[in-house]
Design an enzyme around this catalytic site. Structure first.
Site, PDB file in Angstrom:
ATOM      1  N   LYS A 126      -5.270   9.857   6.524  1.00 17.87           N
ATOM      2  CA  LYS A 126      -5.599   9.803   5.107  1.00 17.87           C
ATOM      3  C   LYS A 126      -5.189  11.105   4.436  1.00 17.87           C
ATOM      4  CE  LYS A 126      -7.663   5.783   5.174  1.00 17.87           C
ATOM      5  NZ  LYS A 126      -7.336   4.636   4.312  1.00 17.87           N
TER       6      LYS A 126
ATOM      7  N   ASP B  11      -1.669   7.728   4.144  1.00 25.05           N
ATOM      8  CA  ASP B  11      -2.325   6.825   3.203  1.00 25.05           C
ATOM      9  C   ASP B  11      -3.041   7.620   2.127  1.00 25.05           C
ATOM     10  OD1 ASP B  11      -3.672   4.829   1.907  1.00 25.05           O
ATOM     11  OD2 ASP B  11      -4.711   4.046   3.681  1.00 25.05           O
TER      12      ASP B  11
ATOM     13  N   GLU C 166       1.342   5.185   2.047  1.00 25.70           N
ATOM     14  CA  GLU C 166       0.623   3.985   1.633  1.00 25.70           C
ATOM     15  C   GLU C 166      -0.148   4.240   0.347  1.00 25.70           C
ATOM     16  OE1 GLU C 166      -1.405   2.224   4.920  1.00 25.70           O
ATOM     17  OE2 GLU C 166      -2.982   1.363   3.678  1.00 25.70           O
TER      18      GLU C 166
ATOM     19  N   GLU D 263      -3.398  -3.698   0.080  1.00 23.99           N
ATOM     20  CA  GLU D 263      -4.802  -4.019   0.309  1.00 23.99           C
ATOM     21  C   GLU D 263      -5.554  -4.241  -0.997  1.00 23.99           C
ATOM     22  OE1 GLU D 263      -5.491  -0.231   2.342  1.00 23.99           O
ATOM     23  OE2 GLU D 263      -7.292   0.006   1.150  1.00 23.99           O
TER      24      GLU D 263
ATOM     25  N   ASP E 184      -3.795  -8.735   2.854  1.00 23.87           N
ATOM     26  CA  ASP E 184      -5.220  -8.560   3.135  1.00 23.87           C
ATOM     27  C   ASP E 184      -5.874  -9.940   3.166  1.00 23.87           C
ATOM     28  OD1 ASP E 184      -7.613  -6.210   2.601  1.00 23.87           O
ATOM     29  OD2 ASP E 184      -8.131  -8.294   2.295  1.00 23.87           O
TER      30      ASP E 184
ATOM     31  N   HIS F 218      -3.195  -5.041   6.297  1.00 27.45           N
ATOM     32  CA  HIS F 218      -4.351  -4.161   6.167  1.00 27.45           C
ATOM     33  C   HIS F 218      -5.492  -4.746   6.987  1.00 27.45           C
ATOM     34  CE1 HIS F 218      -8.194  -3.132   3.847  1.00 27.45           C
ATOM     35  NE2 HIS F 218      -7.788  -1.991   4.367  1.00 27.45           N
TER      36      HIS F 218
END
Lengths: 431, 431
Positions: free
Chosen positions: A210, A238, A264, A293, A316, A343
């Site tokens: 992240k 992400d 992402e 997502e 998703d 996701h």
């Protein structure tokens, strides 16, 4: 004998994951992983289980929306529904009054996903669906300029070749996965190092980190992970929508030395043209753009593909309108030759999406190149048929259904706000 | 003395408009015009009134979402809120848990609009907002590639020139309007003829007709209206999202002989690239594309403008995040030189949006060319300060506030499902 659906119940089930910073990212700093959990029951005593994933506050709004949809489901037989599944899908998503509060987006689409996931779970017990049956589940409204019904059918028929071999391969090897469990934004470097060490030992070779809160932190954390996993393993980043378009390009350029496969959600999930601009800018660095997502329906995915705005499509199972809408996206992605990397994580998303990605490989794309399914290692213990991971691969589920039935005891103790877990936590809360 | 907000109430108020086919179109065949009606109260006894518009079923879900947002409002002073209105906007739209069920779209954004409309109503009683104050209300996240804070400020400062003259002009003449009341899809030809005759007699010169269900019906109805209004008056057409992209182009081409100024909502409100394709195809016919009443946030409007996908921007006072987000869209539309023609009608939308479009003319665009505000002639009698129309123009509202306070008796009798009107109707219902 036709199974008439006579009851629908929905519960607000939350897990206090924010206490351990699990799931934390640049935009969702304190998620309590939650579900709106749906059970439908037939007069013949069969049950279907469905859910949609949420992150805490607001789950009660989705529960309210599920109740609003309930009248469209209760009283129908499973045969009526699947006999005209496109019509039923449209009934839920295009009701002349309800569609105003969407249409096909946000709360009402999440609720639709929960309800339809339960219908698919019920239906899934009856095996064997032909390409014709599958195509008849898709609402092609608004996507015929990218994919017609006939094209969809042709793609599915073409993929019948080699299907048996791919099924056998999946049963043997499983579907490749990557892990997001090592590097949530709220984890310390020490925690990150420990988790990464463990994951390497368990055979993981693809890792997601992240990013997006502070550039210096990102650089330090990415350097740490890249050093640990070595030059040959795969790293993804992400940002969870943290940046504006220009900012995304400059920030990711700074992180390019750590060689991410993709960035992402660099910006708003609604910004198709923004993603296209970012994709174009990052292509020379060998970095792709991934998103999905929070991509709210097939019309949005269509445009992301048309605009070459994504190099990785992240479907998703709970944001889109269940299997029906995911089928449309899988087929469009295949037509545009963009790999699908679902996701997952959350609550039950791994359990659900494994079905979709196995279907994609076996019956649509027949391709594993640059493809993998997200995996997060928590909350599986609350399901009656949890995912099975072996050597960083998803092994195909063997129990009938859509794998999202939860343990009754888990539902009971985690119901919000009355279940034992929340009653205790709320009693201890400062105010 | 700071006004602390100590209470927020929200009610589900519905009007059984489907009984007379008022509001019917190709996708919303039986709307019951409704609102989630919000009242906030301060400890000093002041009240702010806000609402968001819905069309019947599902209003209870928006009410549930307003309740979920209530905790962010109650306990704050008006001064705290407007002192950092951008921060407050982001608190409502970007909460780390709640944003998952949007973000900034559908139910949760409608609820945000209702709450913020009430805050603006409260604030509006204090006069005189500077360009700096206005810009400080806008969340520029995700739109800086189209409009920066500095550009917004420059646009507003530039428009200070001639402001007094435009104010005087508006007080004298009012803002030009068009009517949608004559030609709902469910009306008979006879009804349509009568309403059109009446409207012409009252000085209307711009008319909108609903299309999209059956081409032959559309041709007959459009011919009828064009014959009645003559060649020089303005006709607009509204398909309410009925078509796919290719179908929109061919259908509107068939209706081109009736010379519509625009085709409104030809396809999915999410399909930016589709609207761009349709715009390009219809430009040689002199027909523009209009959309916006279901355009869910500023990021979508940004792209519609970037892609030259709309020739008329139809802001909505209750779909976007109140004045804050509408300001962003007005400024972007001005920068891209696309006229704004607001969506109105429904319940209270005319009352609210008149403020925005008067502001647009006086303080942003300074332009009336190809601009007009929608007007629908019903349900105004339920408001304490209903709009005043004179000679097909909106006369500026004179009472303080945002004009969406409803009569207590109207709210009481129309509450769903317990109010007198609904109790009677539901008792008579077939099942």
């Amino acid at each position: 004998m036709p199974q008439k659906i006579v009851k629908l119940t929905v519960k607000d089930v939350r897990f206090p994951t924010s206490l351990g910073q699990h799931g934390s990212d640049a935009m969702h700093t304190d998620p309590d992983y939650s579900v709106a959990y749906v059970v439908i029951e037939t007069d013949g005593g069969m049950k279907g289980y469905g859910l949609t994933f949420t992150v805490g506050r607001g789950t009660e709004v989705v529960v309210c929306a599920v109740k609003a949809l309930s009248g469209f489901v209760v009283g129908k037989t499973l045969e009526e529904i699947v006999g005209d599944f496109r019509g039923f899908y449209r009934l839920l998503t295009s009701d002349g009054q309800m569609r105003w509060i969407g249409p096909e987006k946000g709360v009402i689409q999440l609720a639709t996903a929960a309800v339809l996931n339960a219908v698919w779970d019920l239906w899934a017990r009856a095996e064997g669906k032909s390409p014709e049956q599958l195509v008849s589940c898709i609402d092609f409204r608004y996507i015929t300029d990218a994919l017609t019904e006939q094209e969809a059918l042709d793609l599915l028929r073409k993929a019948q070749t080699g299907k048996t071999e791919r099924e056998e391969q999946m049963l043997k090897e499983g579907y490749p996965a990557y892990t997001t469990s090592c590097a949530w934004l709220g984890y310390s470097d020490q925690q990150l190092t420990q988790l990464c060490t463990d994951a390497l030992a368990s055979g993981w070779s693809r890792f997601k980190v992240k990013v997006g809160a502070e550039l210096e932190d990102d650089e330090r954390r990415c350097r740490l992970i890249r050093q640990m996993i070595g030059p040959d393993k795969t790293l993804m980043m992400d940002a969870n929508q943290r940046w504006d378009v220009g900012e995304a390009i400059s920030w990711v350029t700074s992180l390019a030395p750590f060689r991410p496969l993709w960035i992402e959600e660099p910006t708003s999930p609604d910004d198709i043209l923004g993603h296209a601009t970012i994709s174009k800018a990052l292509a020379p660095l060998g970095i792709g753009v991934a998103s999905g997502e929070q991509c709210h329906n097939r019309v949005m995915f269509k445009q992301f593909l048309q605009a070459s705005a994504l190099q990785f499509v992240q479907i998703d199972s709970c944001r889109l309108g269940s299997v029906n809408e995911n089928l449309a996206v899988l087929l469009m992605a295949h037509k545009f030759q963009v790999p699908v990397c679902p996701h997952a994580g959350g609550v039950g998303l791994c359990e659900l999406v494994q079905h979709l990605i196995l279907f994609d490989y076996i019956s649509v794309s027949a391709d594993l190149n640059n493809r993998m399914c997200e995996y997060v290692d928590h909350l599986h213990e609350h399901f009656t048929s949890p995912v099975v991971i072996r050597n960083a691969h998803y092994l195909p589920p063997k129990d009938p259904g859509y794998s999202c039935e939860m343990l009754e005891s888990s539902v009971e103790t985690h119901q919000f706000p009355g279940g034992e877990v929340w009653a205790n936590l709320l009693a201890k809360a400062p105010e």
